[in-house]
Write a protein that holds these residues in place. Structure first.
Motif, PDB file in Angstrom:
ATOM      1  N   VAL A 119       0.789  -1.295  -0.402  1.00  0.00           N
ATOM      2  CA  VAL A 119       0.145   0.034  -0.052  1.00  0.00           C
ATOM      3  C   VAL A 119       0.680   0.852  -0.361  1.00  0.00           C
ATOM      4  CG1 VAL A 119      -0.263   0.477   2.459  1.00  0.00           C
ATOM      5  CG2 VAL A 119      -2.375   0.569   1.176  1.00  0.00           C
ATOM      6  N   ASN A 120       0.287   2.271  -0.817  1.00  0.00           N
ATOM      7  CA  ASN A 120       1.103   3.688  -0.392  1.00  0.00           C
ATOM      8  C   ASN A 120       0.295   4.428   1.025  1.00  0.00           C
ATOM      9  OD1 ASN A 120       3.222   3.290  -2.118  1.00  0.00           O
ATOM     10  ND2 ASN A 120       1.728   4.007  -3.828  1.00  0.00           N
ATOM     11  N   ALA A 121       0.197   3.844   1.829  1.00  0.00           N
ATOM     12  CA  ALA A 121       0.018   5.270   2.973  1.00  0.00           C
ATOM     13  C   ALA A 121      -0.174   6.321   3.366  1.00  0.00           C
ATOM     14  CB  ALA A 121       0.541   4.349   4.361  1.00  0.00           C
ATOM     15  N   TYR A 122      -1.420   7.570   3.450  1.00  0.00           N
ATOM     16  CA  TYR A 122      -0.946   8.636   3.290  1.00  0.00           C
ATOM     17  C   TYR A 122      -0.134   8.465   4.653  1.00  0.00           C
ATOM     18  CZ  TYR A 122      -4.264   9.545  -0.935  1.00  0.00           C
ATOM     19  OH  TYR A 122      -5.148   9.825  -1.957  1.00  0.00           O
ATOM     20  N   CYS A 123       0.844   9.873   4.087  1.00  0.00           N
ATOM     21  CA  CYS A 123       1.317  10.830   5.667  1.00  0.00           C
ATOM     22  C   CYS A 123       1.837  12.252   4.992  1.00  0.00           C
ATOM     23  CB  CYS A 123       2.730   9.613   5.726  1.00  0.00           C
ATOM     24  SG  CYS A 123       4.321  10.098   6.753  1.00  0.00           S
ATOM     25  N   THR A 124       0.585  12.840   6.042  1.00  0.00           N
ATOM     26  CA  THR A 124       0.568  14.383   5.856  1.00  0.00           C
ATOM     27  C   THR A 124       0.414  15.231   6.855  1.00  0.00           C
ATOM     28  OG1 THR A 124      -2.106  14.464   5.795  1.00  0.00           O
ATOM     29  CG2 THR A 124      -0.612  13.853   3.497  1.00  0.00           C
ATOM     30  N   ASN A 126      -1.714  16.330   7.904  1.00  0.00           N
ATOM     31  CA  ASN A 126      -3.536  16.724   8.478  1.00  0.00           C
ATOM     32  C   ASN A 126      -3.883  14.911   8.537  1.00  0.00           C
ATOM     33  OD1 ASN A 126      -3.663  19.115   8.129  1.00  0.00           O
ATOM     34  ND2 ASN A 126      -4.282  19.284   6.749  1.00  0.00           N
ATOM     35  N   TYR A 127      -3.700  14.205   8.218  1.00  0.00           N
ATOM     36  CA  TYR A 127      -3.857  12.734   8.247  1.00  0.00           C
ATOM     37  C   TYR A 127      -2.485  11.838   7.897  1.00  0.00           C
ATOM     38  CZ  TYR A 127      -6.253   8.212   7.466  1.00  0.00           C
ATOM     39  OH  TYR A 127      -6.709   6.970   7.927  1.00  0.00           O
ATOM     40  N   SER A 128      -2.556  10.796   8.920  1.00  0.00           N
ATOM     41  CA  SER A 128      -1.558   9.888   8.420  1.00  0.00           C
ATOM     42  C   SER A 128      -2.272   8.181   9.076  1.00  0.00           C
ATOM     43  CB  SER A 128       0.007   9.944   9.303  1.00  0.00           C
ATOM     44  OG  SER A 128       0.431   9.114   8.926  1.00  0.00           O
ATOM     45  N   ALA A 129      -2.118   7.443   8.425  1.00  0.00           N
ATOM     46  CA  ALA A 129      -2.642   5.857   7.970  1.00  0.00           C
ATOM     47  C   ALA A 129      -1.593   4.841   8.561  1.00  0.00           C
ATOM     48  CB  ALA A 129      -3.131   5.877   6.623  1.00  0.00           C
ATOM     49  N   VAL A 130       0.197   5.969   8.603  1.00  0.00           N
ATOM     50  CA  VAL A 130       0.938   4.567   8.711  1.00  0.00           C
ATOM     51  C   VAL A 130       0.823   3.985  10.125  1.00  0.00           C
ATOM     52  CG1 VAL A 130       3.408   4.990   9.870  1.00  0.00           C
ATOM     53  CG2 VAL A 130       2.388   5.864   7.268  1.00  0.00           C
ATOM     54  N   PHE A 143      11.921   5.261   3.354  1.00  0.00           N
ATOM     55  CA  PHE A 143      11.764   5.625   3.734  1.00  0.00           C
ATOM     56  C   PHE A 143      10.778   7.350   3.775  1.00  0.00           C
ATOM     57  CE2 PHE A 143      16.585   4.772   4.180  1.00  0.00           C
ATOM     58  CZ  PHE A 143      16.899   3.910   5.971  1.00  0.00           C
ATOM     59  N   LEU A 144      10.625   8.439   5.280  1.00  0.00           N
ATOM     60  CA  LEU A 144       9.904   8.962   3.850  1.00  0.00           C
ATOM     61  C   LEU A 144      10.771   9.733   3.830  1.00  0.00           C
ATOM     62  CD1 LEU A 144       6.722   9.890   5.273  1.00  0.00           C
ATOM     63  CD2 LEU A 144       7.573  10.738   7.305  1.00  0.00           C
ATOM     64  N   ASN A 145       9.500  10.342   2.887  1.00  0.00           N
ATOM     65  CA  ASN A 145       9.656  11.228   1.819  1.00  0.00           C
ATOM     66  C   ASN A 145       8.939  12.685   2.497  1.00  0.00           C
ATOM     67  OD1 ASN A 145      10.775  13.545  -0.088  1.00  0.00           O
ATOM     68  ND2 ASN A 145      10.453  12.043  -1.534  1.00  0.00           N
ATOM     69  N   PRO A 146       9.321  13.721   3.043  1.00  0.00           N
ATOM     70  CA  PRO A 146       9.154  15.591   3.273  1.00  0.00           C
ATOM     71  C   PRO A 146       7.945  15.573   1.579  1.00  0.00           C
ATOM     72  CG  PRO A 146      11.225  15.589   3.436  1.00  0.00           C
ATOM     73  CD  PRO A 146      10.920  13.905   3.193  1.00  0.00           C
ATOM     74  N   ASN A 147       8.419  15.130   1.008  1.00  0.00           N
ATOM     75  CA  ASN A 147       7.914  15.783  -0.487  1.00  0.00           C
ATOM     76  C   ASN A 147       6.631  15.000  -1.344  1.00  0.00           C
ATOM     77  OD1 ASN A 147       9.499  18.290  -0.059  1.00  0.00           O
ATOM     78  ND2 ASN A 147      11.289  16.896  -1.462  1.00  0.00           N
ATOM     79  N   THR A 148       6.488  14.172  -0.249  1.00  0.00           N
ATOM     80  CA  THR A 148       5.478  13.272  -0.972  1.00  0.00           C
ATOM     81  C   THR A 148       4.342  13.005  -0.059  1.00  0.00           C
ATOM     82  OG1 THR A 148       6.650  10.534  -0.242  1.00  0.00           O
ATOM     83  CG2 THR A 148       6.626  12.125  -2.529  1.00  0.00           C
ATOM     84  N   THR A 150       2.652   9.864   0.275  1.00  0.00           N
ATOM     85  CA  THR A 150       2.592   8.644   0.606  1.00  0.00           C
ATOM     86  C   THR A 150       4.264   8.337   1.403  1.00  0.00           C
ATOM     87  OG1 THR A 150       2.931   8.166  -1.634  1.00  0.00           O
ATOM     88  CG2 THR A 150       0.671   8.645  -0.412  1.00  0.00           C
ATOM     89  N   ILE A 151       3.422   6.744   1.924  1.00  0.00           N
ATOM     90  CA  ILE A 151       4.831   6.279   2.278  1.00  0.00           C
ATOM     91  C   ILE A 151       4.540   4.333   2.331  1.00  0.00           C
ATOM     92  CG2 ILE A 151       4.734   5.750   4.420  1.00  0.00           C
ATOM     93  CD1 ILE A 151       7.105   5.509   4.984  1.00  0.00           C
ATOM     94  N   ARG A 152       5.464   4.215   0.510  1.00  0.00           N
ATOM     95  CA  ARG A 152       5.255   2.926   0.444  1.00  0.00           C
ATOM     96  C   ARG A 152       5.554   1.597   1.871  1.00  0.00           C
ATOM     97  NH1 ARG A 152       2.754   0.108  -3.697  1.00  0.00           N
ATOM     98  NH2 ARG A 152       3.715  -1.478  -4.216  1.00  0.00           N
ATOM     99  N   MET A 153       4.572   0.870   1.850  1.00  0.00           N
ATOM    100  CA  MET A 153       4.801  -0.161   3.316  1.00  0.00           C
ATOM    101  C   MET A 153       4.149  -1.535   2.426  1.00  0.00           C
ATOM    102  SD  MET A 153       2.919   2.271   6.531  1.00  0.00           S
ATOM    103  CE  MET A 153       3.759   1.473   7.312  1.00  0.00           C
ATOM    104  N   TYR A 154       3.764  -2.592   3.264  1.00  0.00           N
ATOM    105  CA  TYR A 154       3.983  -4.299   2.873  1.00  0.00           C
ATOM    106  C   TYR A 154       4.327  -4.672   4.629  1.00  0.00           C
ATOM    107  CZ  TYR A 154       8.565  -4.924   3.859  1.00  0.00           C
ATOM    108  OH  TYR A 154       9.703  -5.422   4.106  1.00  0.00           O
ATOM    109  N   ARG A 155       3.043  -5.834   3.823  1.00  0.00           N
ATOM    110  CA  ARG A 155       3.293  -6.950   4.942  1.00  0.00           C
ATOM    111  C   ARG A 155       3.559  -7.795   4.119  1.00  0.00           C
ATOM    112  NH1 ARG A 155      -1.107  -8.546   8.470  1.00  0.00           N
ATOM    113  NH2 ARG A 155      -0.263 -10.311   7.857  1.00  0.00           N
ATOM    114  N   ARG A 156       3.999  -8.993   4.809  1.00  0.00           N
ATOM    115  CA  ARG A 156       3.682 -10.052   4.324  1.00  0.00           C
ATOM    116  C   ARG A 156       2.187 -11.224   4.101  1.00  0.00           C
ATOM    117  NH1 ARG A 156       7.867 -15.095   5.920  1.00  0.00           N
ATOM    118  NH2 ARG A 156       6.770 -16.823   4.793  1.00  0.00           N
TER     119      ARG A 156
END
Length: 158
Positions: A119-124, A126-130, A143-148, A150-156
């Motif tokens: 998932v590309n999890a929202y991370c702003t 105002n709102y973060s799904a991380v 790594f969290l990029n302050p210019n985006t 979202t952050i790419r996340m995964y689980r097995r």
């Protein structure tokens, strides 16, 4: 969620035409949550692949996925969209959705057996799904990029 359904859903589904769309309703048929999944690829760099070796002691069983391992691209179930109505949050609906998504592995994603949920999890600001995804055992794939936003996340999956 309502705004998405009424104003952006049809364009979203045209863009992600291979996606699967799900709606969860309560006893009164009110939509309480929705999610969209598709077949995806999880790209992991060398550092992330090394992290996998640390996280999963049974990694040697994955040798059958040698081509994926060498390329760093693993088949995944991609969460394109996941939303729960505000008034239904904190009732474990989101974690139930992750369980539903896990169950899709053998039901509809059989061409390339997925190994992960990504998932590309929202991370702003105002709102973060991380935090939600971390509670569901997802790890960052970058790594969290302050210019985006979202952050790419995964689980097995297993």
């Amino acid at each position: 969620m309502d705004d998405f359904i009424h104003t952006r859903l049809s364009a979203f589904l045209r863009t992600y035409h291979n996606s699967r769309f799900y709606v969860l309703r309560n006893a009164e048929s009110i939509i309480v949550a929705m999610f969209v999944t598709s077949e995806g690829r999880l790209f992991l760099d060398e550092d992330c692949r090394n992290d996998l070796r640390l996280k999963f002691p049974d990694i040697e069983k994955w040798l059958e996925y040698k081509d994926y391992w060498e390329a760093g691209a693993f088949p995944s179930i991609e969460i394109d969209y996941l939303a729960v109505r505000n008034e239904y949050r904190n009732q474990h609906i989101g974690t139930d959705i992750i369980s539903i998504i896990k169950s899709l592995k053998d039901k509809i994603y059989s061409y390339h057996q997925p190994l992960f949920i990504s998932v590309n999890a929202y991370c702003t600001k105002n709102y973060s799904a991380v935090g939600f995804y971390q509670k569901c055992h997802f790890w960052p794939a970058e790594f969290l990029n302050p210019n985006t936003e979202t952050i790419r996340m995964y689980r097995r999956l297993s």
